[in-house]
Design an enzyme around this catalytic site. Structure first.
Site, PDB file in Angstrom:
ATOM      1  N   LYS A  65       0.846  -1.202   0.000  1.00 58.22           N
ATOM      2  CA  LYS A  65       0.000   0.000   0.000  1.00 58.22           C
ATOM      3  C   LYS A  65       0.880   1.251   0.000  1.00 58.22           C
ATOM      4  O   LYS A  65       2.081   1.173   0.299  1.00 58.22           O
ATOM      5  CB  LYS A  65      -0.918  -0.021   1.224  1.00 58.22           C
ATOM      6  CG  LYS A  65      -0.179  -0.038   2.562  1.00 58.22           C
ATOM      7  CD  LYS A  65      -1.108  -0.382   3.714  1.00 58.22           C
ATOM      8  CE  LYS A  65      -0.351  -0.366   5.033  1.00 58.22           C
ATOM      9  NZ  LYS A  65      -1.183  -0.874   6.145  1.00 58.22           N
ATOM     10  N   ARG A 165     -10.938  -0.110  14.738  1.00 60.21           N
ATOM     11  CA  ARG A 165     -10.628   0.697  13.563  1.00 60.21           C
ATOM     12  C   ARG A 165     -11.445   0.177  12.398  1.00 60.21           C
ATOM     13  O   ARG A 165     -12.376   0.819  11.949  1.00 60.21           O
ATOM     14  CB  ARG A 165      -9.113   0.584  13.315  1.00 60.21           C
ATOM     15  CG  ARG A 165      -8.510   1.604  12.427  1.00 60.21           C
ATOM     16  CD  ARG A 165      -7.000   1.448  12.329  1.00 60.21           C
ATOM     17  NE  ARG A 165      -6.569   0.222  11.663  1.00 60.21           N
ATOM     18  CZ  ARG A 165      -5.338  -0.002  11.219  1.00 60.21           C
ATOM     19  NH1 ARG A 165      -4.387   0.915  11.407  1.00 60.21           N
ATOM     20  NH2 ARG A 165      -5.028  -1.122  10.620  1.00 60.21           N
ATOM     21  N   TYR A 287      17.066  29.623   9.014  1.00 56.47           N
ATOM     22  CA  TYR A 287      15.948  30.388   9.579  1.00 56.47           C
ATOM     23  C   TYR A 287      16.050  30.451  11.098  1.00 56.47           C
ATOM     24  O   TYR A 287      16.381  29.467  11.758  1.00 56.47           O
ATOM     25  CB  TYR A 287      14.618  29.730   9.222  1.00 56.47           C
ATOM     26  CG  TYR A 287      14.179  29.961   7.802  1.00 56.47           C
ATOM     27  CD1 TYR A 287      13.908  31.246   7.342  1.00 56.47           C
ATOM     28  CD2 TYR A 287      14.022  28.894   6.939  1.00 56.47           C
ATOM     29  CE1 TYR A 287      13.494  31.445   6.032  1.00 56.47           C
ATOM     30  CE2 TYR A 287      13.608  29.088   5.636  1.00 56.47           C
ATOM     31  CZ  TYR A 287      13.343  30.376   5.187  1.00 56.47           C
ATOM     32  OH  TYR A 287      12.933  30.568   3.897  1.00 56.47           O
ATOM     33  N   MET A 340      12.239  24.254   3.487  1.00 59.15           N
ATOM     34  CA  MET A 340      11.365  23.496   2.588  1.00 59.15           C
ATOM     35  C   MET A 340      12.168  22.662   1.599  1.00 59.15           C
ATOM     36  O   MET A 340      11.846  21.508   1.324  1.00 59.15           O
ATOM     37  CB  MET A 340      10.454  24.463   1.815  1.00 59.15           C
ATOM     38  CG  MET A 340       9.432  23.738   0.947  1.00 59.15           C
ATOM     39  SD  MET A 340       8.436  24.850  -0.058  1.00 59.15           S
ATOM     40  CE  MET A 340       7.534  25.754   1.185  1.00 59.15           C
TER      41      MET A 340
HETATM   42  C1  LIG Z   1      -0.381  -1.824   6.847  1.00 63.55           C
HETATM   43  C2  LIG Z   1      -0.958  -3.117   7.263  1.00 63.55           C
HETATM   44  C3  LIG Z   1      -0.144  -4.253   7.382  1.00 63.55           C
HETATM   45  C4  LIG Z   1       1.370  -4.203   7.283  1.00 63.55           C
HETATM   46  O1  LIG Z   1       1.859  -3.724   8.504  1.00 63.55           O
HETATM   47  P1  LIG Z   1       3.445  -3.635   8.787  1.00 63.55           P
HETATM   48  O2  LIG Z   1       3.519  -3.189  10.196  1.00 63.55           O
HETATM   49  O3  LIG Z   1       3.973  -2.631   7.842  1.00 63.55           O
HETATM   50  O4  LIG Z   1       3.993  -4.979   8.547  1.00 63.55           O
HETATM   51  C5  LIG Z   1      -0.746  -5.470   7.637  1.00 63.55           C
HETATM   52  N1  LIG Z   1      -2.093  -5.568   7.804  1.00 63.55           N
HETATM   53  C6  LIG Z   1      -2.903  -4.483   7.735  1.00 63.55           C
HETATM   54  C7  LIG Z   1      -4.357  -4.660   7.946  1.00 63.55           C
HETATM   55  C8  LIG Z   1      -2.358  -3.220   7.480  1.00 63.55           C
HETATM   56  O5  LIG Z   1      -3.166  -2.153   7.433  1.00 63.55           O
END
Ligand SMILES: *Cc1c(COP(=O)(O)O)cnc(C)c1O
Length: 409
Positions: A65, A165, A287, A340
């Site tokens: 993801k 969640r 800055y 930045m």
């Molecule tokens: C992001 C996610 C993972 C992966 O988690 P890591 O800590 O990066 O291994 C696994 N399962 C779900 C449901 C997630 O949202």
């Protein structure tokens, strides 16, 4: 790990360029770039192989993801193709659009969409793409969709065991389980739950969640089960169930706190040195004039800032905690605030010949882990990785046999 349909995309590199910790990146691959994120796809592949061996006979998926944790959308596709080529047949993304962008990764890969079923888009979950259904309404909608199609399409179901969640609550599972008509309408491909505290090996919540998950999933039709993110993999085999879902460990960053991280670093961020100058005792940098030179000081200005994902909170830390950049294999502390587009490093202690305009400074990577940086600014490696700006050009390494190739930036 090569896309044979597009051989021109790959360009062979000489040995010298393969070292991510080298003082200079290969000129032909980074020409014109001000900042570069390096992605060692071979390291990701090795990390996947190591996890896969650890959890066998459970299946090892890959969580890709957010553009594979910030390495980029196009790289996520290349990465998925590479992992599929070495045996990975399950991928997790957050969004349906991320799943579609992968294209046909492999003929038989499952691509799970953690967002679940987005209303009005049921038709787009096809060719291995399947929702991780997390509410009663989503389960009903998917069953309805499958009935209308006359096809038992696959979907996973998410059970909440403590994150509060996503997922069915423990209370609603018995009444949903009674609806055999729903579960007959589609193919239940996986039952998923997610641990809240697995980064802490001593926290009893992980075992409690696993026990809750095992009890709750027993009420649903029999299906493969998945509980472990990267961290939970390290809790032991009872957490692996049928499939594990590592993300962060594939990219080499830390999953579990307070123990050595066994994974190989795979992602780096490098900035080009734009200017080197010497300032006298008493002159200030950046800055707010927050850094004041306590000696004649050589300052290197590097083309990376908070717009590139180098967090502003990394600037002007107390002396002992200052993050460093690595130039020609030597550390130099960041001084002054992060701008930045720019950061400034004290390179007084690096020999003159080793630091010049145009050279590269490693901001994180092999010499200084993304986790070390994250600790300094009070965040986690995940956030720094996914925050790498798109302004940085990409350079990916990939392997075919023992040949190394780069991906065009
Ligand atoms: C992001 C996610 C993972 C992966 O988690 P890591 O800590 O990066 O291994 C696994 N399962 C779900 C449901 C997630 O949202």
């Amino acid at each position: 790990m090569t896309d044979r349909s597009a051989p021109n995309r790959m360009k062979m590199l000489d040995d010298r360029t393969v070292r991510l910790d080298g003082p200079r990146l290969a000129p032909e691959t980074v020409r014109g770039a001000r900042a570069v994120r390096t992605v060692d796809l071979a390291a990701v592949a090795e990390n996947w192989r190591a996890l896969s061996a650890r959890v066998a006979p459970a299946r090892c998926a890959a969580v890709i993801k957010a553009g594979a944790y910030g390495i980029g959308r196009r790289d996520a596709k290349v990465l998925a193709e590479g992992l599929a080529a070495i045996g990975c047949d399950a991928f997790f993304v957050a969004a349906i659009d991320e799943a579609i962008a992968l294209g046909p990764v492999a003929n038989h890969a499952d691509i799970f969409v953690l967002d679940g079923l987005i209303p009005d888009r049921a038709n787009e979950y096809m060719a291995g793409i399947q929702p991780v259904l997390s509410t009663r309404a989503q389960i009903e909608a998917w069953a309805h969709h499958c009935k209308a199609l006359g096809a038992r399409k696959p979907a996973a179901v998410h059970i909440d065991t403590g994150m509060s969640r996503l997922g069915l609550t423990p209370e609603e599972i018995p009444s949903i389980a009674e609806r055999t008509d729903l579960f007959e309408a589609f193919a239940l491909s996986l039952v998923v739950s997610h641990p809240a505290c697995a980064d802490d090996l001593a926290n009893p919540m992980t075992a409690e969640q696993l026990a809750r998950f095992n009890a709750l999933r027993a009420k649903l039709p029999t299906a493969p089960a998945s509980f472990a993110n990267s961290a939970a993999i390290f809790h032991g085999p009872e957490y692996h169930l049928d499939l594990v879902r590592p993300g962060i460990s594939l990219y080499g960053a830390r999953a579990v706190n307070d123990v050595p991280n066994p994974m190989q670093p795979a992602v780096g961020l490098h900035g080009r040195i734009l200017q080197v100058r010497t300032i006298p005792f008493g002159a200030s940098v950046g800055y707010g004039a927050r850094f004041v030179a306590q000696r004649d000081t050589r300052v290197a200005t590097i083309a990376t800032g908070y717009a590139d994902g180098y967090e502003r909170a990394l600037g002007n830390a107390p002396k002992a905690d200052r993050p460093r950049v690595w130039i020609a294999g030597q550390p130099a502390p960041i001084v002054g605030r992060v701008s930045m587009d720019l950061i400034t490093a004290d390179v007084t202690d690096i020999p003159d010949g080793d630091v010049s305009e145009g050279d590269w400074a490693e901001l994180f990577g092999v010499n200084q882990s993304v986790d070390d940086l994250a600790d300094i600014c009070g965040t986690i490696g995940y956030e720094l990785l996914t925050g790498i700006g798109t302004r940085a050009a990409r350079v990916g390494w990939t392997v075919e046999g023992d040949q190394l190739y780069s991906l065009e930036g």
